[in-house]
Write a protein that holds these residues in place. Structure first.
Motif, short mmCIF file in Angstrom:
data_model
loop_
_atom_site.label_atom_id
_atom_site.label_comp_id
_atom_site.label_asym_id
_atom_site.label_seq_id
_atom_site.Cartn_x
_atom_site.Cartn_y
_atom_site.Cartn_z
N LEU A 143 0.84 -1.19 0.00
CA LEU A 143 0.00 0.00 0.00
C LEU A 143 0.88 1.24 0.00
CD1 LEU A 143 -2.84 1.40 0.58
CD2 LEU A 143 -2.22 1.19 3.01
N ASP A 144 0.65 2.14 -0.95
CA ASP A 144 1.31 3.44 -0.96
C ASP A 144 0.63 4.31 0.09
OD1 ASP A 144 2.19 6.06 -1.45
OD2 ASP A 144 2.39 5.72 -3.60
N LEU A 145 1.33 4.66 1.14
CA LEU A 145 0.73 5.38 2.26
C LEU A 145 0.40 6.83 1.94
CD1 LEU A 145 2.95 3.94 5.13
CD2 LEU A 145 0.56 3.40 4.68
N ARG A 146 0.84 7.31 0.79
CA ARG A 146 0.50 8.68 0.39
C ARG A 146 -0.71 8.72 -0.52
NH1 ARG A 146 6.66 9.43 -1.35
NH2 ARG A 146 6.05 7.38 -2.12
N THR A 147 -0.73 7.87 -1.53
CA THR A 147 -1.84 7.88 -2.51
C THR A 147 -2.89 6.83 -2.19
OG1 THR A 147 -0.81 6.26 -3.99
CG2 THR A 147 -0.18 8.59 -4.27
N MET A 148 -2.58 5.91 -1.27
CA MET A 148 -3.44 4.78 -0.88
C MET A 148 -3.64 3.80 -2.04
SD MET A 148 -3.59 5.79 2.14
CE MET A 148 -4.54 4.50 2.93
N GLU A 149 -2.72 3.83 -3.00
CA GLU A 149 -2.75 2.85 -4.10
C GLU A 149 -2.31 1.48 -3.57
OE1 GLU A 149 -0.15 1.63 -8.09
OE2 GLU A 149 0.36 3.42 -6.94
N ILE A 150 -2.99 0.43 -3.99
CA ILE A 150 -2.62 -0.94 -3.67
C ILE A 150 -2.09 -1.59 -4.94
CG2 ILE A 150 -3.47 -3.22 -2.98
CD1 ILE A 150 -5.51 -1.77 -1.21
N ARG A 151 -0.91 -2.19 -4.86
CA ARG A 151 -0.35 -2.86 -6.04
C ARG A 151 0.44 -4.09 -5.62
NH1 ARG A 151 5.09 -0.27 -8.57
NH2 ARG A 151 5.32 -2.49 -9.04
N THR A 152 0.73 -4.91 -6.60
CA THR A 152 1.49 -6.13 -6.34
C THR A 152 2.92 -5.98 -6.81
OG1 THR A 152 0.78 -7.08 -8.45
CG2 THR A 152 -0.54 -7.62 -6.49
N LYS A 162 -14.26 -5.37 15.37
CA LYS A 162 -15.23 -5.57 14.29
C LYS A 162 -16.27 -4.46 14.25
CE LYS A 162 -14.52 -10.55 14.72
NZ LYS A 162 -15.08 -11.83 15.21
N ASN A 163 -16.30 -3.62 15.29
CA ASN A 163 -17.24 -2.50 15.35
C ASN A 163 -16.53 -1.16 15.42
OD1 ASN A 163 -19.84 -3.97 15.45
ND2 ASN A 163 -19.02 -4.76 17.38
N VAL A 164 -15.33 -1.08 14.81
CA VAL A 164 -14.60 0.18 14.88
C VAL A 164 -15.17 1.19 13.89
CG1 VAL A 164 -12.44 -0.90 15.60
CG2 VAL A 164 -12.84 -0.46 13.17
N ASN A 165 -14.79 2.42 14.14
CA ASN A 165 -15.03 3.51 13.19
C ASN A 165 -13.68 3.84 12.57
OD1 ASN A 165 -15.37 6.14 12.00
ND2 ASN A 165 -17.24 6.36 13.21
N VAL A 166 -13.60 3.77 11.26
CA VAL A 166 -12.31 3.96 10.60
C VAL A 166 -11.82 5.41 10.71
CG1 VAL A 166 -13.19 4.54 8.30
CG2 VAL A 166 -11.03 3.28 8.52
N LEU A 167 -12.70 6.32 11.06
CA LEU A 167 -12.38 7.72 11.38
C LEU A 167 -12.10 8.60 10.16
CD1 LEU A 167 -10.01 7.18 14.46
CD2 LEU A 167 -12.49 7.55 14.48
N ASP A 168 -11.56 8.01 9.11
CA ASP A 168 -11.20 8.81 7.93
C ASP A 168 -11.47 7.96 6.69
OD1 ASP A 168 -10.12 10.37 5.94
OD2 ASP A 168 -8.15 10.59 6.87
N THR A 169 -12.24 8.47 5.75
CA THR A 169 -12.54 7.72 4.52
C THR A 169 -11.86 8.34 3.31
OG1 THR A 169 -14.56 9.02 4.18
CG2 THR A 169 -14.76 6.94 5.41
N GLY A 170 -10.88 9.20 3.55
CA GLY A 170 -10.19 9.87 2.44
C GLY A 170 -9.32 8.92 1.63
N ASN A 171 -8.92 9.39 0.46
CA ASN A 171 -8.12 8.58 -0.46
C ASN A 171 -6.67 9.01 -0.53
OD1 ASN A 171 -10.37 6.98 -1.26
ND2 ASN A 171 -11.06 8.65 -2.60
N VAL A 172 -6.25 9.90 0.36
CA VAL A 172 -4.87 10.37 0.35
C VAL A 172 -4.34 10.35 1.78
CG1 VAL A 172 -3.31 12.29 -0.17
CG2 VAL A 172 -5.28 11.85 -1.65
N ALA A 173 -3.19 9.73 1.97
CA ALA A 173 -2.50 9.73 3.27
C ALA A 173 -3.46 9.43 4.41
CB ALA A 173 -1.78 11.06 3.49
N ASN A 174 -4.24 8.37 4.26
CA ASN A 174 -5.25 8.01 5.26
C ASN A 174 -4.62 7.10 6.31
OD1 ASN A 174 -7.46 7.14 6.73
ND2 ASN A 174 -8.80 7.01 4.96
N ARG A 175 -4.02 7.72 7.31
CA ARG A 175 -3.29 6.95 8.33
C ARG A 175 -4.22 6.07 9.14
NH1 ARG A 175 0.10 3.54 10.08
NH2 ARG A 175 0.87 3.83 12.19
N SER A 176 -5.40 6.55 9.49
CA SER A 176 -6.27 5.75 10.34
C SER A 176 -6.79 4.51 9.61
CB SER A 176 -7.44 6.59 10.86
OG SER A 176 -8.29 6.98 9.81
N LEU A 177 -6.94 4.60 8.29
CA LEU A 177 -7.35 3.43 7.52
C LEU A 177 -6.28 2.35 7.57
CD1 LEU A 177 -9.26 2.00 5.50
CD2 LEU A 177 -8.13 3.29 3.67
#
Length: 625
Positions: A178-187, A515-530
């Motif tokens: 996972l790219d922690l800045r852009t939140m891109e997932i790649r192999t 299993k009942n957490v709140n992810v706190l941030d749904t953004g697509n950039v630098a989403n540390r809490s995700l």
């Protein structure tokens, strides 16, 4: 398969960089994944030095003595073949680092200087002031940059390893990240993958580890089938200072240079330490251990400090804390040898330790356990066979581990300054092992169907999409805090089975709450809490492994101390002269001289035990009086 293959190394500390160097110098392509810039990897925090029996001081030191000290210090649970290989390689490693430009301290004659560390009677620790880890890390990074310039190494900084890509046989053929800045997932396809991701310090909340050391990669590898070995052996460093965010290490080098540990003999003495005369100070380590004094192994020093403060109530001001005193050492000497530590204390506490004794207390520091790795012994030397694909290999084909992420080199207790050595040595043998493994495969990972990579990416895309939808009442950071609190309270210095059972129950409760957490941030950039929400699950899994392994091991050994299962005090000063005590020790040792092997299952860790081979040194009880 072509001569040049592509590999992935996860982690940019000493173990990861040395693995990378060995692969690149053999002509291979290497992708290095790191959650922080490589030069900020946790190895940069190491202070005291790196061990090697170079014997420049004419004390008769030898690699064989280094082997014996390491195996005895680890209470004979370390992998003996790997330890012997490490100790014999150590002098060459130190001279190699010297040639790379590491600014080691030197004697007036121009020789490398060495200091003493705990668990040994020899000056064996080469050092660069009190910032040895930084100097070593920068030197190895310079070498890696040479290969970057040649196009053999590509660094992916601010990328987090999520898991493996496996083929139909279960072989690891790459990674998902996972790219922690852009939140891109790649192999990342790879002939083999090495996890050099450090320890799980943040499982314990506050520790001397960097806050990046969550153990998430090892936790995920465990979830995917890797064996986690000796998880119960957690080292608590005897000397640290508390902070709101983490603990700050006061290196063992302070005691190696003559620092003395003491408390006032009078309970809750209100006087300044400068006003307490020598006759009213209790140098308890020196009194109880006249041979090793302040340089007993870390588990011994930690328990003594803990006993003085918690059981005897003699902590400074009646609280947790003892003095670590260097005021008797000239300030010029301190600045030449351990200035980095002096500056850390002065910055975070506000007192100058050159003039005022430091106040310290034990803090979680290191994990001797980690991912299980194998070795192939050379029958002639009883060291790891050169270039064997079995060296540093986990039980998942194609997945390797090195550094603090593996279990092999330290047994039940790590000797100070062996960690930097084990990181570098495991990379030195792990890189060639990965190359040999790839060479022996009939089909390269690059030739595998895209289906495996697409399926792995799809799994993680969907997992993170589901995490983004989590909007329950629980906070992932609160869950992590509660995990750290219960692990620190019950799985560090002293352990009791009833408390360990409650710890396991608490971890399982936290898993249900996750299993009942709140992810706190749904953004697509630098989403540390995700990213962190995903990591917390892996931390909970490791916490359950550590606590379960500690519950099942009913003995005291090294850093694992259970008063209810400790041997009685021997009748003689040296227990080897007490036949009855020795018989008890032999029975306990025969029962528990085993490696704890944890495999993941939905209902909890499945623990088995494997005998520890002892081809190098026959076990005997540690004794430091």
């Amino acid at each position: 398969m072509a001569a040049a293959a592509r590999f992935t190394v996860v982690g940019g500390g000493l173990a990861g960089l040395m693995t990378t160097i060995k692969l690149a110098e053999a002509g291979h392509q290497v992708d290095v994944l790191s959650v922080v810039p490589v030069k900020r990897s946790h190895s940069v925090c190491a202070q005291g030095g790196i061990n090697g029996a170079v014997n420049t001081k004419g004390e008769g030191d030898h690699p064989d003595i280094h082997v014996m000290d390491t195996l005895r210090g680890g209470d004979f649970l370390a992998e003996q073949v790997s330890v012997k290989g490490m100790c014999y390689a150590a002098p060459g490693v130190i001279y190699m680092l010297d040639r790379m430009g590491v600014t080691f301290n030197r004697t007036s004659e121009g020789l490398l200087d060495f200091r003493r560390f705990g668990g040994t009677l020899h000056h064996r620790t080469a050092f660069a002031g009190a910032t040895t880890g930084q100097q070593l890390l920068y030197a190895l990074d310079e070498q890696v940059r040479r290969y970057e310039a040649e196009g053999k190494v590509t660094k992916y900084e601010f990328w987090e390893w999520l898991g493996t890509v496996k083929d139909e046989s279960g072989r690891c053929i790459g990674s998902v990240a996972l790219d922690l800045r852009t939140m891109e997932i790649r192999t990342f396809p790879a002939e083999a993958v090495c996890l050099a991701t450090g320890g799980p310090g943040i499982v314990f909340g506050r520790s001397t580890n960097s806050i990046i050391n969550t153990g998430t990669a090892a936790g995920r590898a465990y979830l995917e089938g890797a064996i986690y070995a000796n998880g119960e052996f957690i080292q608590v460093h005897p000397t640290s200072i508390p902070g709101e965010d983490k603990l700050r290490l006061m290196s063992e080098s302070v005691r190696g240079e003559g620092g003395r540990v003491w408390v006032p003999r009078k309970k809750a003495d209100p006087r300044s330490p400068k006003d307490i005369p020598e006759s009213e100070r209790w140098y308890f380590l020196e009194e109880k251990y006249p041979k090793y004094k302040n340089l007993v192994p870390r588990d011994v020093a930690t328990r003594e400090i803990f006993t003085v403060c918690r059981d005897l109530g003699l902590g400074i001001g009646g609280r947790d804390g003892v003095y670590l005193d260097v005021t008797h050492i000239p300030a010029k000497t301190l600045d030449a040898k351990i200035k980095g530590v002096m500056e850390i204390y002065e910055k975070f506490v506000g007192d100058d330790p050159r003039n005022t004794p430091m106040v310290i207390f034990p803090g979680m520091h290191y994990s001797m356990g980690g991912l299980y790795v194998s070795f192939e012994a050379d029958p002639r030397t009883l060291t790891p066979a050169e270039g064997s694909p079995k060296n540093q290999a986990t039980n998942i084909p194609g997945l390797y581990a090195a550094g603090e992420a593996d279990y092999a080199f330290h047994g039940a207790n790590r000797l100070g300054a062996n960690s930097l050595l084990s990181c570098i040595y495991s990379g030195m043998i792990g890189g060639p092992a990965m190359a040999a493994y790839a060479k022996n495969n009939a089909q390269s990972a690059a030739a595998k169907s895209d289906k495996y990579f697409n399926d792995a990416k799809k799994y993680w895309d969907e997992r993170f999409a589901d995490l983004k939808k989590m909007s329950g009442p629980e906070n992932p950071y609160q869950i992590a805090k509660e995990l750290g609190d219960v692990m620190t309270e019950n799985c560090t210095v002293v352990r009791y089975n009833d408390r360990l059972k409650k710890t396991i129950e608490k971890v399982r409760e936290l898993k249900d709450r996750w299993k009942n957490v709140n992810v706190l941030d749904t953004g697509n950039v630098a989403n540390r809490s995700l990213s962190y929400t995903n990591q917390v699950w892996n931390m909970l899994e490791l916490g359950e492994v550590i606590a379960t392994s500690a519950l099942l091991r009913d003995e005291s050994r090294g850093a694992h101390y259970k008063p209810d299962f400790s041997l009685p005090e021997p009748k003689t000063k040296d227990p080897r002269e007490d036949a009855g005590w020795m018989e008890l020790w032999k029975k306990r040792h025969e029962k528990w001289a085993k490696t704890t092997m944890a495999k993941h299952a939905p209902e909890g860790p499945q623990i088995s035990y494997e005998d520890v081979p002892t081809p190098v040194l026959a076990p005997e009880p540690r004794w430091y009086a």
